[in-house]
Design a protein around this motif. Structure first.
Motif, PDB file in Angstrom:
ATOM      1  N   MET A 206       0.827  -1.212   0.000  1.00  0.00           N
ATOM      2  CA  MET A 206       0.000   0.000   0.000  1.00  0.00           C
ATOM      3  C   MET A 206       0.861   1.262   0.000  1.00  0.00           C
ATOM      4  N   ILE A 207       1.969   1.222   0.719  1.00  0.00           N
ATOM      5  CA  ILE A 207       2.892   2.359   0.713  1.00  0.00           C
ATOM      6  C   ILE A 207       3.475   2.554  -0.689  1.00  0.00           C
ATOM      7  N   THR A 208       3.854   1.448  -1.322  1.00  0.00           N
ATOM      8  CA  THR A 208       4.418   1.509  -2.679  1.00  0.00           C
ATOM      9  C   THR A 208       3.400   2.058  -3.672  1.00  0.00           C
ATOM     10  N   LEU A 209       2.158   1.585  -3.581  1.00  0.00           N
ATOM     11  CA  LEU A 209       1.112   2.081  -4.481  1.00  0.00           C
ATOM     12  C   LEU A 209       0.794   3.552  -4.230  1.00  0.00           C
ATOM     13  N   SER A 210       0.820   3.956  -2.965  1.00  0.00           N
ATOM     14  CA  SER A 210       0.572   5.370  -2.647  1.00  0.00           C
ATOM     15  C   SER A 210       1.668   6.244  -3.234  1.00  0.00           C
ATOM     16  N   ALA A 211       2.906   5.756  -3.177  1.00  0.00           N
ATOM     17  CA  ALA A 211       4.018   6.486  -3.788  1.00  0.00           C
ATOM     18  C   ALA A 211       3.837   6.548  -5.304  1.00  0.00           C
ATOM     19  N   ALA A 212       3.344   5.451  -5.889  1.00  0.00           N
ATOM     20  CA  ALA A 212       3.092   5.423  -7.333  1.00  0.00           C
ATOM     21  C   ALA A 212       2.008   6.434  -7.717  1.00  0.00           C
ATOM     22  N   MET A 213       0.941   6.504  -6.923  1.00  0.00           N
ATOM     23  CA  MET A 213      -0.120   7.474  -7.206  1.00  0.00           C
ATOM     24  C   MET A 213       0.408   8.903  -7.067  1.00  0.00           C
ATOM     25  N   CYS A 214       1.281   9.118  -6.092  1.00  0.00           N
ATOM     26  CA  CYS A 214       1.907  10.431  -5.934  1.00  0.00           C
ATOM     27  C   CYS A 214       2.716  10.778  -7.187  1.00  0.00           C
ATOM     28  N   GLY A 215       3.473   9.813  -7.689  1.00  0.00           N
ATOM     29  CA  GLY A 215       4.267  10.034  -8.892  1.00  0.00           C
ATOM     30  C   GLY A 215       3.407  10.322 -10.102  1.00  0.00           C
ATOM     31  N   ALA A 216       2.304   9.575 -10.245  1.00  0.00           N
ATOM     32  CA  ALA A 216       1.392   9.785 -11.374  1.00  0.00           C
ATOM     33  C   ALA A 216       0.774  11.175 -11.331  1.00  0.00           C
ATOM     34  N   CYS A 217       0.375  11.612 -10.138  1.00  0.00           N
ATOM     35  CA  CYS A 217      -0.232  12.949  -9.991  1.00  0.00           C
ATOM     36  C   CYS A 217       0.790  14.057 -10.261  1.00  0.00           C
ATOM     37  N   CYS A 218       2.038  13.840  -9.834  1.00  0.00           N
ATOM     38  CA  CYS A 218       3.096  14.829 -10.097  1.00  0.00           C
ATOM     39  C   CYS A 218       3.319  14.981 -11.599  1.00  0.00           C
ATOM     40  N   ALA A 219       3.331  13.851 -12.312  1.00  0.00           N
ATOM     41  CA  ALA A 219       3.495  13.895 -13.766  1.00  0.00           C
ATOM     42  C   ALA A 219       2.308  14.604 -14.413  1.00  0.00           C
ATOM     43  N   PHE A 220       1.109  14.318 -13.920  1.00  0.00           N
ATOM     44  CA  PHE A 220      -0.098  14.933 -14.473  1.00  0.00           C
ATOM     45  C   PHE A 220      -0.051  16.450 -14.319  1.00  0.00           C
ATOM     46  N   LEU A 221       0.558  16.919 -13.239  1.00  0.00           N
ATOM     47  CA  LEU A 221       0.646  18.369 -12.997  1.00  0.00           C
ATOM     48  C   LEU A 221       1.436  19.088 -14.088  1.00  0.00           C
ATOM     49  N   PHE A 222       2.365  18.389 -14.736  1.00  0.00           N
ATOM     50  CA  PHE A 222       3.129  19.003 -15.819  1.00  0.00           C
ATOM     51  C   PHE A 222       2.211  19.449 -16.951  1.00  0.00           C
ATOM     52  N   TYR A 223       1.096  18.763 -17.112  1.00  0.00           N
ATOM     53  CA  TYR A 223       0.173  19.055 -18.208  1.00  0.00           C
ATOM     54  C   TYR A 223      -1.140  19.690 -17.729  1.00  0.00           C
ATOM     55  N   ASN A 224      -1.310  19.743 -16.402  1.00  0.00           N
ATOM     56  CA  ASN A 224      -2.590  20.190 -15.863  1.00  0.00           C
ATOM     57  C   ASN A 224      -2.534  21.529 -15.144  1.00  0.00           C
ATOM     58  N   THR A 225      -1.325  22.034 -14.860  1.00  0.00           N
ATOM     59  CA  THR A 225      -1.249  23.353 -14.240  1.00  0.00           C
ATOM     60  C   THR A 225      -1.685  24.421 -15.253  1.00  0.00           C
ATOM     61  N   HIS A 226      -2.122  25.559 -14.739  1.00  0.00           N
ATOM     62  CA  HIS A 226      -2.685  26.614 -15.592  1.00  0.00           C
ATOM     63  C   HIS A 226      -1.651  27.165 -16.595  1.00  0.00           C
ATOM     64  N   PRO A 227      -2.043  27.282 -17.876  1.00  0.00           N
ATOM     65  CA  PRO A 227      -3.289  26.818 -18.483  1.00  0.00           C
ATOM     66  C   PRO A 227      -3.213  25.325 -18.811  1.00  0.00           C
ATOM     67  N   ALA A 228      -4.203  24.577 -18.370  1.00  0.00           N
ATOM     68  CA  ALA A 228      -4.177  23.116 -18.505  1.00  0.00           C
ATOM     69  C   ALA A 228      -4.224  22.677 -19.959  1.00  0.00           C
ATOM     70  N   LYS A 229      -3.374  21.728 -20.285  1.00  0.00           N
ATOM     71  CA  LYS A 229      -3.390  21.112 -21.618  1.00  0.00           C
ATOM     72  C   LYS A 229      -4.355  19.934 -21.665  1.00  0.00           C
ATOM     73  N   ILE A 230      -4.701  19.419 -20.474  1.00  0.00           N
ATOM     74  CA  ILE A 230      -5.635  18.292 -20.375  1.00  0.00           C
ATOM     75  C   ILE A 230      -6.265  18.294 -18.991  1.00  0.00           C
ATOM     76  N   PHE A 231      -7.512  17.869 -18.908  1.00  0.00           N
ATOM     77  CA  PHE A 231      -8.200  17.684 -17.629  1.00  0.00           C
ATOM     78  C   PHE A 231      -8.239  16.199 -17.303  1.00  0.00           C
ATOM     79  N   MET A 232      -8.262  15.876 -16.003  1.00  0.00           N
ATOM     80  CA  MET A 232      -8.376  14.460 -15.636  1.00  0.00           C
ATOM     81  C   MET A 232      -9.787  13.935 -15.845  1.00  0.00           C
ATOM     82  N   GLY A 233     -10.792  14.821 -15.830  1.00  0.00           N
ATOM     83  CA  GLY A 233     -12.167  14.396 -15.996  1.00  0.00           C
ATOM     84  C   GLY A 233     -12.638  13.548 -14.826  1.00  0.00           C
ATOM     85  N   ASP A 234     -13.872  13.098 -14.882  1.00  0.00           N
ATOM     86  CA  ASP A 234     -14.372  12.206 -13.836  1.00  0.00           C
ATOM     87  C   ASP A 234     -13.635  10.876 -13.876  1.00  0.00           C
ATOM     88  N   THR A 235     -13.087  10.521 -15.033  1.00  0.00           N
ATOM     89  CA  THR A 235     -12.263   9.315 -15.137  1.00  0.00           C
ATOM     90  C   THR A 235     -11.140   9.371 -14.109  1.00  0.00           C
TER      91      THR A 235
END
Length: 328
Positions: A206-235
């Motif tokens: 669970m710790i490893t997966l939580s770290a993985a989710m943290c990494g995924a969200c950090c990567a998403f921020l590269f494309y989602n900070t203002h002005p966003a190039k993509i939204f995560m959507g309800d997905t």
């Protein structure tokens, strides 16, 4: 520790590679995000590629495969996360297919969420490593819920999934808050494990997966900070909520995660207060709800609001960790 770092890096780099493809595909399909008419200050965002949460989920799956896990709980968490992502995907698909911002109805969403949550709740209740116990906030005191545990678990799922969904309203908001949350979830479980409160391969997974989710969200921020190039959507927002709820329930640390998730709570409370106030008095407490839209109406730049939310989450995480170190 190596597995935790590998989980973070695998999900991070996977998402960094997947998101440009995700953006290109959504643009080709012309599956841009419709904007609600009353959120007029976001009108310029109409047509921005959505469903970026698919890349977050794929990054998490790749991290699961690459890091290899010894306990079935890791697979349960990822399966549940995918399940909630599918609910969000259906909602997003309806929106982009019919070019309006009304996907699944609130009732339909709740029904699907409860069905999935009930399955996980019963699994957790009969799983020997989880059962009907949870731990008191910040202390190694075991609380026995008995037969009401499944009901509590379902409530946790509904609270997390809907609160994260409500928080996802500004560029970089939900992803930055969730990245901070998952970072401190790693710390919370690590402290509980070192104190002997939590034990077994499932906790490490669970710790490893939580770290993985943290990494995924950090990567998403590269494309989602203002002005966003993509939204995560309800997905994405449903997947994040499902993931957090799964970890909260299966780690038995849901109460200790309350303070770190304060901004999710504030988002939900602002909507509840607004609805009750308007229906009983005909007046609004906030200029707009959820709370981040109120700040926007006050003229505060959305990037600044995202930074505020993240800082508050970070401070609350530090306080939670400090209390656990003192009391454990």
């Amino acid at each position: 520790m190596i597995a935790v770092l590998c989980g973070f890096l695998t999900a991070f780099f996977a998402c960094m590679l997947l998101l440009p493809v995700n953006i290109k595909l959504i643009r080709k399909l012309k599956a841009g995000q419709p904007i609600l008419s009353y959120v007029d200050n976001h009108a310029s965002k109409a047509g921005t590629p959505t469903m970026g949460g698919a890349s977050i989920v794929l990054g998490l799956i790749l991290a699961l495969i690459y890091t290899r896990h010894n306990d079935k709980i890791a697979y349960v968490i990822v399966i549940v996360t995918v399940g909630y992502a599918l609910i969000g995907f259906v909602d997003d698909f309806i929106k982009v297919r019919f070019k309006h911002n009304k996907g699944l109805s609130a009732a339909q969403k709740i029904v699907f969420q409860i069905l999935l949550a009930a399955i996980v709740a019963m699994y957790a209740y009969y799983e020997p490593n989880v059962g009907s116990a949870i731990y008191a906030p910040f202390a190694p005191k075991r609380l026995e819920l008995g037969v009401i545990a499944p009901v509590y678990f379902i409530f946790v799922f509904l609270a997390f999934t809907n609160s994260v969904n409500l928080t996802d309203g500004l560029d970089g908001l939900a992803s930055s808050v969730t990245a901070t949350n998952t970072l401190f979830i790693c710390a919370i479980m690590g402290i509980a494990m070192s104190a002997g409160v939590l034990e077994g391969d499932g906790v490490i997974d669970m710790i490893t997966l939580s770290a993985a989710m943290c990494g995924a969200c950090c990567a998403f921020l590269f494309y989602n900070t203002h002005p966003a190039k993509i939204f995560m959507g309800d997905t994405g927002s449903m997947a994040l909520g499902g993931f957090l709820a799964s970890v909260a329930v299966l780690s038995k640390m849901s109460l200790s995660m309350l303070l770190v998730g304060v901004m999710y709570i504030m988002s939900s409370l602002s909507v509840i207060i607004q609805v009750i106030a308007f229906k009983t008095t005909g007046k609004r407490v906030f200029l707009m709800s959820p709370l981040h839209h109120h700040f926007e109406r006050k003229g505060i730049f959305e990037g600044k609001i995202a930074v505020w939310y993240t800082l508050v989450t970070f401070v609350c995480g530090i306080v939670t960790v400090a209390l656990m170190l003192v009391l454990y």
